[in-house]
Design an enzyme around this catalytic site. Sequence first.
Site, PDB file in Angstrom:
ATOM      1  N   LYS A  54      38.333  35.291  42.527  1.00  0.00           N
ATOM      2  CA  LYS A  54      38.476  34.147  41.622  1.00  0.00           C
ATOM      3  C   LYS A  54      37.289  33.189  41.665  1.00  0.00           C
ATOM      4  CE  LYS A  54      43.524  34.206  41.494  1.00  0.00           C
ATOM      5  NZ  LYS A  54      44.777  33.422  41.665  1.00  0.00           N
ATOM      6  N   ASP A  61      46.458  30.125  35.927  1.00  0.00           N
ATOM      7  CA  ASP A  61      47.431  29.825  36.982  1.00  0.00           C
ATOM      8  C   ASP A  61      47.910  28.382  36.883  1.00  0.00           C
ATOM      9  OD1 ASP A  61      47.483  32.312  38.228  1.00  0.00           O
ATOM     10  OD2 ASP A  61      45.794  31.834  39.541  1.00  0.00           O
TER      11      ASP A  61
END
Length: 279
Positions: A72, A109
Amino acid sequence: MPAPATDRRRAAVLGSPIAHSLSPVLHRAAYAELGLADWTYDRFDVDETALPGFFEGLGPEWAGLSLTMPLKRAVIPLLDSVSETAASVDAVNTVVLTADGRRTGDNTDIPGIVAALREHGVEKVESAAILGAGATGSSALAALARICTGEIAVYVRSAARAAEMRGWAQRLGVDVRLADWADAAEALRAPLVVATTPAGATDALAAAVPERPTTLFDVLYDPWPTALAARWSAHGGAVVSGLDLLLHQAVLQVEQMTGRTPAPLAAMRKAGEHALADR
């Protein structure tokens, strides 16, 4: 903008390890519901070292990528642009590959956490607690910055993690109190508790669940329920699962990669639940 959704397109989730990922199940269910018969979605075990080479091999048929740990942050130097949401925590879990060859990064997210909580009736809280301070913990902090009006307590295992979380709090402009993991049982009395730790890390806390718990958001989905979530539910508390998060962040990914809105949440949920039941 994404390339036309009628073309033969590819998408995938990358990470290491990746065999456990439910993302292919969710995205393929969405494609089937949307009538995108020529779209495929796969999984590839890719670590930080292999990531640049993987990107070099992407052709024009690629529409997007989902990223999980440990990629990420490693992906950011490979992108042409990063959304404000992703930049706020230096974490990208979504890459959209546009028709002109650009690679744009986003973090679904954060809004996924907010959407999952909203679905369970949690839109605003006066205070909250986060268990853990990894990449998911920073996304949880960014999400809570949108819905929490007061203090957010973060329970961490190390001084390094505490320093990282303090930095994110300053960046996000939120009121954070850092606390030692040894006192994590105190977190369970908060109006909203977000557990972002690996499997087994909160099992010992199950015995400390209060008689009248409020809302627990446990980001794990396999194995499920966790010991903490099971005890929480047995005491009458509301529980939001990692599947809820996975679904809502995947909905946003499907919409960004295909250009189709709204993504079919119900069909994706059904596919995810069936897949978990078969494990």
